[in-house]
Design a protein around this motif. Structure first.
Motif, PDB file in Angstrom:
ATOM      1  N   THR A  37      12.178  14.699 -34.739  1.00  0.00           N
ATOM      2  CA  THR A  37      12.716  15.457 -33.610  1.00  0.00           C
ATOM      3  C   THR A  37      12.719  14.672 -32.302  1.00  0.00           C
ATOM      4  N   THR A  38      11.631  13.954 -31.993  1.00  0.00           N
ATOM      5  CA  THR A  38      11.543  13.275 -30.700  1.00  0.00           C
ATOM      6  C   THR A  38      11.430  11.755 -30.822  1.00  0.00           C
ATOM      7  N   GLY A  39      10.866  11.283 -31.920  1.00  0.00           N
ATOM      8  CA  GLY A  39      10.606   9.849 -32.046  1.00  0.00           C
ATOM      9  C   GLY A  39       9.379   9.388 -31.298  1.00  0.00           C
ATOM     10  N   PHE A  40       8.627  10.335 -30.707  1.00  0.00           N
ATOM     11  CA  PHE A  40       7.434  10.013 -29.925  1.00  0.00           C
ATOM     12  C   PHE A  40       6.232  10.803 -30.433  1.00  0.00           C
ATOM     13  N   LEU A  41       5.051  10.203 -30.282  1.00  0.00           N
ATOM     14  CA  LEU A  41       3.775  10.859 -30.552  1.00  0.00           C
ATOM     15  C   LEU A  41       2.778  10.448 -29.471  1.00  0.00           C
ATOM     16  N   LEU A  42       1.790  11.293 -29.248  1.00  0.00           N
ATOM     17  CA  LEU A  42       0.594  10.924 -28.499  1.00  0.00           C
ATOM     18  C   LEU A  42      -0.539  10.838 -29.516  1.00  0.00           C
ATOM     19  N   VAL A  43      -1.145   9.672 -29.627  1.00  0.00           N
ATOM     20  CA  VAL A  43      -2.119   9.413 -30.686  1.00  0.00           C
ATOM     21  C   VAL A  43      -3.521   9.403 -30.106  1.00  0.00           C
ATOM     22  N   THR A  44      -4.382  10.261 -30.640  1.00  0.00           N
ATOM     23  CA  THR A  44      -5.807  10.266 -30.312  1.00  0.00           C
ATOM     24  C   THR A  44      -6.583   9.916 -31.587  1.00  0.00           C
ATOM     25  N   GLY A  45      -7.899   9.815 -31.464  1.00  0.00           N
ATOM     26  CA  GLY A  45      -8.702   9.464 -32.629  1.00  0.00           C
ATOM     27  C   GLY A  45      -8.411   8.064 -33.137  1.00  0.00           C
ATOM     28  N   HIS A  46      -7.962   7.179 -32.239  1.00  0.00           N
ATOM     29  CA  HIS A  46      -7.557   5.821 -32.633  1.00  0.00           C
ATOM     30  C   HIS A  46      -8.701   4.817 -32.603  1.00  0.00           C
ATOM     31  N   GLY A  47      -9.815   5.158 -31.979  1.00  0.00           N
ATOM     32  CA  GLY A  47     -10.980   4.285 -31.989  1.00  0.00           C
ATOM     33  C   GLY A  47     -10.955   3.148 -30.989  1.00  0.00           C
ATOM     34  N   ILE A  48      -9.994   3.126 -30.068  1.00  0.00           N
ATOM     35  CA  ILE A  48      -9.928   2.080 -29.045  1.00  0.00           C
ATOM     36  C   ILE A  48     -10.796   2.499 -27.862  1.00  0.00           C
ATOM     37  N   ALA A  49     -11.848   1.743 -27.595  1.00  0.00           N
ATOM     38  CA  ALA A  49     -12.736   2.088 -26.479  1.00  0.00           C
ATOM     39  C   ALA A  49     -11.993   1.921 -25.157  1.00  0.00           C
ATOM     40  N   PRO A  50     -12.171   2.860 -24.214  1.00  0.00           N
ATOM     41  CA  PRO A  50     -11.416   2.806 -22.952  1.00  0.00           C
ATOM     42  C   PRO A  50     -11.730   1.579 -22.108  1.00  0.00           C
ATOM     43  N   GLY A  51     -12.877   0.957 -22.305  1.00  0.00           N
ATOM     44  CA  GLY A  51     -13.230  -0.201 -21.498  1.00  0.00           C
ATOM     45  C   GLY A  51     -12.327  -1.396 -21.737  1.00  0.00           C
TER      46      GLY A  51
END
Length: 315
Positions: A37-51
């Motif tokens: 429908t959009t071709g976009f997602l917002l992905v969480t739970g990816h394990g990339i530390a914000p630092g």
């Protein structure tokens, strides 16, 4: 603001459950619906530390704020990656839209050893931070490709068997403030309207008034929602072609510097994931695919797309 409808996908269940469980298939089905429908997602739970992205932005900011005469020593030229100054990129050309040059500066590097990067001695932290970041993004992109293969009821390595030696590309996009660029010309953007070229794009972005917009066929341009810590994912042209247009290559742009926020500058970290250059991409047949595109060599397809967006042909 009116926001685009972009689903949030939590990758946590993919990491937690054994292969083939119902939770994994449910997650894959959710991804499939969103990409159709959009071709976009917002992905969480990816394990990339914000630092990590924060440190990378700090190092990139140090580079971009160097004098132009210093940065020019690291300018991207034929056979060499690095810094691209303003007035060099016209992204809208990739879709046939003529706009003034984009209002950004770019630091870029890639997996291709034939086009090495000359790293700035003035900011020694930049190279190791980019190496760490792109390594993490490569792993995340492959995880997403496994989810997408499952969504199509294909073997989990249907896509990733072609990304063991990926043709990735990485850019740090710096969008200077309006007080530095001056007012935008008519039809000028930080990045003009376009679709991306490869398989999937992973974007770590900052919230801003002059930020990302995505195009909806029914509602036109809408601001992309921002979720702190989430990675914005979109499908590129090569994956849309591979899926036979089952999945959409999401059209998007970045607004010009806002006159009512003259000090706003933003930095985006953009990882473009593609398969090995010699991979032959043929559209999946019906009923999965909708459009039977002829097969293309991945590397040739991407090079042709990239040549279109540089004001001087990429030299």
């Amino acid at each position: 603001m009116t926001y685009a409808r972009i689903p949030v996908i939590d990758l946590g269940p993919w990491h937690a459950d054994p292969v083939g469980t119902a939770d994994r298939q449910h997650l894959a089905d959710h991804v499939d619906r969103a990409l159709r429908t959009t071709g976009f997602l917002l992905v969480t739970g990816h394990g990339i530390a914000p630092g990590l992205p924060r440190r990378l932005r700090d190092a990139a900011s140090e580079f971009f704020h160097l004098p132009a005469t210093v940065k020019d020593a690291y300018a991207q030229r034929a056979g060499l990656r690095g810094w691209t100054g303003r007035d060099r990129v016209v992204t809208g050309r990739s879709e046939g839209t003529e706009t003034p040059p984009d209002l950004l500066e770019v630091w870029s590097c890639a997996a291709d050893p034939v086009t090495p990067t000359r790293w700035p001695a003035e900011v020694p932290a930049l190279r190791p931070l980019i190496a760490e970041y792109t390594d993490r993004m490569r792993g995340l992109a492959d995880t997403v490709l496994e989810v997408m293969a499952t969504a199509l009821h294909r073997p989990v390595d249907f896509f990733t068997r072609h990304t063991t030696d990926p043709n990735w590309d990485f850019t740090v996009n710096w969008y200077p403030a309006a007080e530095e660029t001056g007012p935008a010309a008519p039809g000028q953007f930080r990045i003009g309207p376009h679709t991306d070229f490869g398989l999937v794009t992973l974007l770590d972005r900052q919230a801003g008034r002059g930020g990302l917009q995505v195009h909806d066929d029914e509602r036109g341009w809408r601001d992309a929602p921002y979720v702190p810590g989430a990675i914005t994912l979109n499908i590129g042209d090569l994956m849309a072609r591979w899926s036979g247009d089952r999945w959409r290559s999401g059209r998007h742009r970045v607004l010009p510097p806002p006159a009512d926020a003259p000090q706003e500058e933003l930095t985006s970290l953009v990882y473009f994931h593609a398969c090995a250059p010699d991979t032959s991409i043929a559209s999946l047949p019906a009923p999965v695919g909708r459009t039977p595109y002829p097969a293309v060599r991945a590397g040739d397809y991407l090079q042709e797309k990239m040549r279109a967006i540089y004001a001087d042909g990429g030299a």
